[in-house]
Design an enzyme around this catalytic site. Structure first.
Site, mmCIF file in Angstrom:
data_model
loop_
_atom_site.group_PDB
_atom_site.id
_atom_site.type_symbol
_atom_site.label_atom_id
_atom_site.label_comp_id
_atom_site.label_asym_id
_atom_site.label_seq_id
_atom_site.Cartn_x
_atom_site.Cartn_y
_atom_site.Cartn_z
ATOM 1 N N ASN A 1 86.548 71.341 -15.026
ATOM 2 C CA ASN A 1 85.203 70.920 -14.657
ATOM 3 C C ASN A 1 84.457 72.164 -14.165
ATOM 4 O OD1 ASN A 1 82.923 69.823 -13.565
ATOM 5 N ND2 ASN A 1 83.991 68.444 -12.145
ATOM 6 N N ARG B 1 85.225 68.150 -18.499
ATOM 7 C CA ARG B 1 84.262 67.175 -18.001
ATOM 8 C C ARG B 1 82.870 67.704 -18.327
ATOM 9 N NH1 ARG B 1 81.281 66.838 -12.430
ATOM 10 N NH2 ARG B 1 80.267 64.840 -12.697
ATOM 11 N N HIS C 1 78.813 59.287 -13.502
ATOM 12 C CA HIS C 1 80.088 58.866 -12.896
ATOM 13 C C HIS C 1 80.835 57.907 -13.820
ATOM 14 C CE1 HIS C 1 78.364 59.508 -8.548
ATOM 15 N NE2 HIS C 1 79.045 60.580 -8.950
ATOM 16 N N ARG D 1 70.846 63.548 -1.815
ATOM 17 C CA ARG D 1 69.872 63.034 -2.784
ATOM 18 C C ARG D 1 69.227 61.748 -2.243
ATOM 19 N NH1 ARG D 1 73.815 63.055 -7.854
ATOM 20 N NH2 ARG D 1 75.160 64.427 -6.662
ATOM 21 N N GLU E 1 89.400 60.596 -11.707
ATOM 22 C CA GLU E 1 88.589 61.079 -12.830
ATOM 23 C C GLU E 1 89.381 62.046 -13.706
ATOM 24 O OE1 GLU E 1 85.337 61.649 -9.824
ATOM 25 O OE2 GLU E 1 84.082 61.383 -11.576
#
Ligand code: AMP
Length: 404
Positions: free
Chosen positions: A9, A83, A171, A231, A375
């Site tokens: 990633n 990813r 996600h 965020r 993940e």
């Protein structure tokens, strides 16, 4: 899994990696950080759970990947899974070919912070390991099953048809893994209606019907939806013109504020970290307490909204750093959903051990589960699946060629 897959990633100055094999206990993982600086280093866990810390001064992505692979080469990874945050309209994981790399490049305007970094990593691993099959697994792919009434914005049509302005969701690997694992634990593998709450520094919710995403909280970018660490999640879009007209802010300043200075950090004026906020609120910090309240209320509101996409609700899965570890946040969120008939067990909720999966309701009403996400495991599985498919197709065409 029958093979080991290296999951990568790539961020703009960091690379997360994991060597995923059959048993989760055997996983080797780490993080190369501060790339490009004198302080570049690799930190992680190596064979047998031993800690690793390695200084790689001034290493760039390629040098860091070379070092990581050198250290892992005796484990003989059979494929690399990348990813990739935004796959545009790609609906599933894909073998990296020049055409797929071009599609990732084309999706860059939709993920300007993430996709360029992924492409740097892909470019480096393709050059370093041309013999290994490499696969891109997209955060957006799981949500490509959303119906148009869930993914379209009420904006002029040409913005969708000419400029791909629509809701994509993110996600996806986490929502896919958690809903599959959770529905299996509940005895109805990929059946029924489930809500997932992935709550970490980035947070999102998803509605899943018979194993497919039917709606999710994030949209064109990962800014839409619930309150996150830094965020804002949903705000009135007119905030842009308000700030421009009244404070003279330009679009970059507004974007930075919404992405990096808002959410839990903005509300509390203290921290983006939920643990810190819970501690501060216990010591009487009112801003921290309000940040937690807004987080849980808006999360519950998102879950209630997403429930419109489900013919029925069989249950709710919590995951991510906050969802897996904070009984307090789970209880507070469920308390805002009384009309759904959830019946949370305080004891089961409070006694669930860190990092474990388990059911936390009384057994009446929709189920509530905590399911730690994986993940990396999901990316490795999808990578292996794509590689197997490609090999099977190659075998078939060889067989045809032999007959012809
Ligand atoms: P993630 O991005 O999934 O690693 O999650 C990071 C978030 O999880 C941070 O806000 C942490 O404060 C939060 N977190 C981790 N452990 C706990 C805990 N025991 N209680 C509350 N929040 C936690």
């Amino acid at each position: 899994m029958s093979t080991s897959v290296l999951v990568i990633n790539c961020g703009s100055s960091s690379i997360k990696y994991a060597l995923v094999s059959e048993r989760r206990e055997d996983r080797i993982f780490g993080l190369a950080e501060n790339l490009g600086s004198a302080d570049a280093r690799i930190k992680g866990v190596t064979t047998g759970g031993e800690a690793l810390e390695l200084s790689i001064p001034h290493a760039d992505h390629e040098k860091a990947l070379e070092t990581i692979l050198e250290r892992l080469s005796h484990h003989n990874p059979q494929a690399i899974g990348h990813r990739v945050v935004h796959g545009g309209t790609l609906t599933k994981a894909e073998l990296l070919t020049p055409e797929i790399i071009e599609r990732i490049r084309e999706a860059t305007p939709l993920a300007p912070l993430h996709n360029p970094a992924h492409l740097v990593g892909i470019d480096a691993t393709m050059r370093l390991f041309p013999e290994l099959p490499q696969v891109a697994v997209f955060d957006t792919a799981f949500h490509q099953t959303m119906p148009s009434h869930a993914y379209r914005y009420a904006l002029p049509k040409f913005l969708y048809t000419h400029h791909n302005v629509r809701r994509y969701g993110f996600h996806g690997t986490s929502h896919a893994y958690v809903s599959e694992r959770g529905s299996m634990l509940a005895g109805s593998f990929k059946q029924g209606g489930w809500l997932t709450a992935h709550l970490g520094n980035g947070s999102s919710t998803c509605a899943i019907w018979n194993g497919q995403s039917v709606d999710t909280s994030m949209g064109l970018t990962p800014l839409e939806g619930v309150v996150m660490g830094t965020r804002s999640g949903d705000v009135d879009p007119s905030i842009h013109s308000f700030l421009a007209s009244n404070l003279g802010w330009d679009i970059y300043k507004i974007d930075k504020m919404l992405n990096s200075q808002s959410g839990l950090l903005g509300l509390s004026d203290l921290s983006n970290d939920m643990r810190t906020l819970i501690e501060a609120s216990e010591q009487g910090n009112e801003d921290a307490a309000l940040a937690i309240e807004v987080f849980c209320y808006r999360l519950a509101k998102s879950l209630a909204g997403l429930s419109c996409g489900l013919p029925r609700i069989d249950g709710l899965f919590f995951t991510g750093g906050i969802g897996e570890n904070s009984a307090y946040i789970r209880e507070k969120t469920v308390s805002y959903l009384p009309h759904f008939g959830f019946n949370l067990s305080k004891d089961l909720n409070n006694n669930l051990k860190r990092g474990t999966e388990g059911r936390i309701d009384h057994g009446t009403g929709p189920q509530i589960w905590v399911v730690p996400t994986d993940e990396e495991g999901r990316i490795a599985k999808e990578t292996e699946h794509v590689v197997d498919e490609v090999k099977a197709a190659a075998k078939k065409s060889d067989a045809y060629a032999a007959i012809a």
